[in-house]
Design a protein around this motif. Structure first.
Motif, mmCIF file in Angstrom:
data_model
loop_
_atom_site.group_PDB
_atom_site.id
_atom_site.type_symbol
_atom_site.label_atom_id
_atom_site.label_comp_id
_atom_site.label_asym_id
_atom_site.label_seq_id
_atom_site.Cartn_x
_atom_site.Cartn_y
_atom_site.Cartn_z
ATOM 1 N N GLN A 1 2.177 -19.216 -14.314
ATOM 2 C CA GLN A 1 1.400 -18.340 -13.455
ATOM 3 C C GLN A 1 1.665 -16.904 -13.875
ATOM 4 N N VAL A 2 0.599 -16.148 -14.064
ATOM 5 C CA VAL A 2 0.723 -14.766 -14.481
ATOM 6 C C VAL A 2 -0.258 -13.950 -13.660
ATOM 7 N N GLY A 3 0.177 -12.824 -13.128
ATOM 8 C CA GLY A 3 -0.786 -11.972 -12.458
ATOM 9 C C GLY A 3 -0.179 -10.985 -11.493
ATOM 10 N N ILE A 4 -1.057 -10.127 -10.982
ATOM 11 C CA ILE A 4 -0.660 -9.126 -10.009
ATOM 12 C C ILE A 4 -1.727 -9.024 -8.934
ATOM 13 N N SER A 5 -1.315 -8.628 -7.768
ATOM 14 C CA SER A 5 -2.229 -8.419 -6.650
ATOM 15 C C SER A 5 -2.108 -6.959 -6.229
ATOM 16 N N LYS A 6 -3.269 -6.257 -6.184
ATOM 17 C CA LYS A 6 -3.263 -4.833 -5.851
ATOM 18 C C LYS A 6 -4.022 -4.593 -4.551
ATOM 19 N N LYS A 7 -3.718 -3.463 -3.921
ATOM 20 C CA LYS A 7 -4.410 -3.069 -2.691
ATOM 21 C C LYS A 7 -4.669 -1.572 -2.725
ATOM 22 N N TYR A 8 -5.901 -1.197 -2.371
ATOM 23 C CA TYR A 8 -6.261 0.211 -2.213
ATOM 24 C C TYR A 8 -6.714 0.395 -0.773
ATOM 25 N N THR A 9 -6.105 1.356 -0.101
ATOM 26 C CA THR A 9 -6.510 1.725 1.253
ATOM 27 C C THR A 9 -6.853 3.200 1.212
ATOM 28 N N GLY A 10 -8.105 3.511 1.549
ATOM 29 C CA GLY A 10 -8.490 4.907 1.499
ATOM 30 C C GLY A 10 -9.990 5.094 1.564
ATOM 31 N N ASP A 11 -10.417 6.214 1.002
ATOM 32 C CA ASP A 11 -11.817 6.603 1.045
ATOM 33 C C ASP A 11 -12.579 6.033 -0.150
ATOM 34 N N PHE A 12 -13.827 5.637 0.111
ATOM 35 C CA PHE A 12 -14.751 5.163 -0.910
ATOM 36 C C PHE A 12 -15.992 6.035 -0.884
ATOM 37 N N ARG A 13 -16.592 6.220 -2.048
ATOM 38 C CA ARG A 13 -17.897 6.861 -2.146
ATOM 39 C C ARG A 13 -18.681 6.116 -3.214
ATOM 40 N N ASP A 14 -19.866 5.665 -2.857
ATOM 41 C CA ASP A 14 -20.732 4.996 -3.825
ATOM 42 C C ASP A 14 -20.036 3.801 -4.483
ATOM 43 N N ASP A 15 -19.263 3.044 -3.692
ATOM 44 C CA ASP A 15 -18.573 1.829 -4.134
ATOM 45 C C ASP A 15 -17.330 2.096 -4.993
ATOM 46 N N LEU A 16 -16.908 3.349 -5.120
ATOM 47 C CA LEU A 16 -15.745 3.709 -5.938
ATOM 48 C C LEU A 16 -14.653 4.351 -5.085
ATOM 49 N N PHE A 17 -13.402 4.270 -5.561
ATOM 50 C CA PHE A 17 -12.310 5.014 -4.922
ATOM 51 C C PHE A 17 -12.637 6.485 -5.055
ATOM 52 N N HIS A 18 -12.665 7.206 -3.947
ATOM 53 C CA HIS A 18 -12.969 8.629 -4.012
ATOM 54 C C HIS A 18 -12.475 9.300 -2.737
ATOM 55 N N GLY A 19 -11.550 10.237 -2.905
ATOM 56 C CA GLY A 19 -10.952 10.919 -1.761
ATOM 57 C C GLY A 19 -9.507 10.491 -1.594
ATOM 58 N N LYS A 20 -8.973 10.656 -0.407
ATOM 59 C CA LYS A 20 -7.571 10.328 -0.113
ATOM 60 C C LYS A 20 -7.388 8.825 -0.062
ATOM 61 N N GLY A 21 -6.342 8.333 -0.744
ATOM 62 C CA GLY A 21 -6.085 6.899 -0.727
ATOM 63 C C GLY A 21 -4.719 6.534 -1.267
ATOM 64 N N VAL A 22 -4.358 5.277 -1.057
ATOM 65 C CA VAL A 22 -3.094 4.734 -1.547
ATOM 66 C C VAL A 22 -3.413 3.474 -2.346
ATOM 67 N N LEU A 23 -3.011 3.459 -3.609
ATOM 68 C CA LEU A 23 -3.140 2.295 -4.478
ATOM 69 C C LEU A 23 -1.744 1.749 -4.688
ATOM 70 N N GLU A 24 -1.565 0.462 -4.382
ATOM 71 C CA GLU A 24 -0.228 -0.102 -4.530
ATOM 72 C C GLU A 24 -0.283 -1.549 -4.998
ATOM 73 N N LEU A 25 0.800 -1.955 -5.608
ATOM 74 C CA LEU A 25 0.965 -3.318 -6.059
ATOM 75 C C LEU A 25 1.531 -4.102 -4.886
ATOM 76 N N GLU A 26 0.808 -5.141 -4.450
ATOM 77 C CA GLU A 26 1.295 -5.952 -3.334
ATOM 78 C C GLU A 26 2.206 -7.070 -3.805
ATOM 79 N N ARG A 27 1.855 -7.660 -4.941
ATOM 80 C CA ARG A 27 2.607 -8.815 -5.411
ATOM 81 C C ARG A 27 2.514 -8.864 -6.927
ATOM 82 N N ALA A 28 3.619 -9.211 -7.557
ATOM 83 C CA ALA A 28 3.616 -9.360 -9.012
ATOM 84 C C ALA A 28 4.293 -10.665 -9.380
#
Length: 149
Positions: free
Chosen positions: A55-82
């Motif tokens: 098994q190989v992989g990572i799980s990520k989470k972004y919580t924050g602002d979106f604009r036009d389906d993209l991360f844009h503005g204040k947010g937190v990008l973090e690795l939840e599981r590796a």
């Protein structure tokens, strides 16, 4: 406000939403949380003396602002599981019982976390790719103009 699920079963059971947040014209827009997995593999070897599981992989989470389906503005990008790698194999030389490759003992938050401003723009990305890749520009002669203001 609404949720996006990866599978019909997840939607029916109301579990494992990959996006939970605000929408505008079918696109993530406003505040929300997006979860995804990258490079996830689950391989099972056949029976016999060399059966293995990996098994190989990572799980990520972004919580924050979106604009036009993209991360844009204040947010937190973090690795939840590796999951680095787990192998169950028999040694070809000794034929002994399976062994494990040890997992890295580091918390996910120590591997990756960014808390700050994100700036994303479809038009800027489209123009940059056109300048670097003639085949893209020839395949898509019209500039993108479907973004949400």
């Amino acid at each position: 406000h609404g949720k996006l699920f990866e599978t019909v079963l997840d939607h029916q059971n109301k579990v494992n939403a990959i996006y939970d947040g605000e929408w505008l014209r079918g696109k993530r827009h406003g505040r929300g949380t997006f979860r995804w997995e990258q490079d996830i593999n689950d391989r099972r070897g056949g029976g016999g003396h060399m059966a293995r599981s990996q098994q190989v992989g990572i799980s990520k989470k972004y919580t924050g602002d979106f604009r036009d389906d993209l991360f844009h503005g204040k947010g937190v990008l973090e690795l939840e599981r590796a999951v680095a790698q787990t192998l169950h194999t028999r040694s070809m030389q000794t034929g002994r019982a399976p062994g494990n490759v040890p997992m890295q003992q580091v918390g996910a938050s120590q591997l990756l976390k960014f808390d700050g401003e994100f700036s994303s723009d479809w038009d800027d990305t489209d123009l940059s790719v056109r300048m670097l890749d003639n085949s893209y520009a020839q395949s898509y002669p019209e500039l993108r103009r479907d973004h949400v203001e």
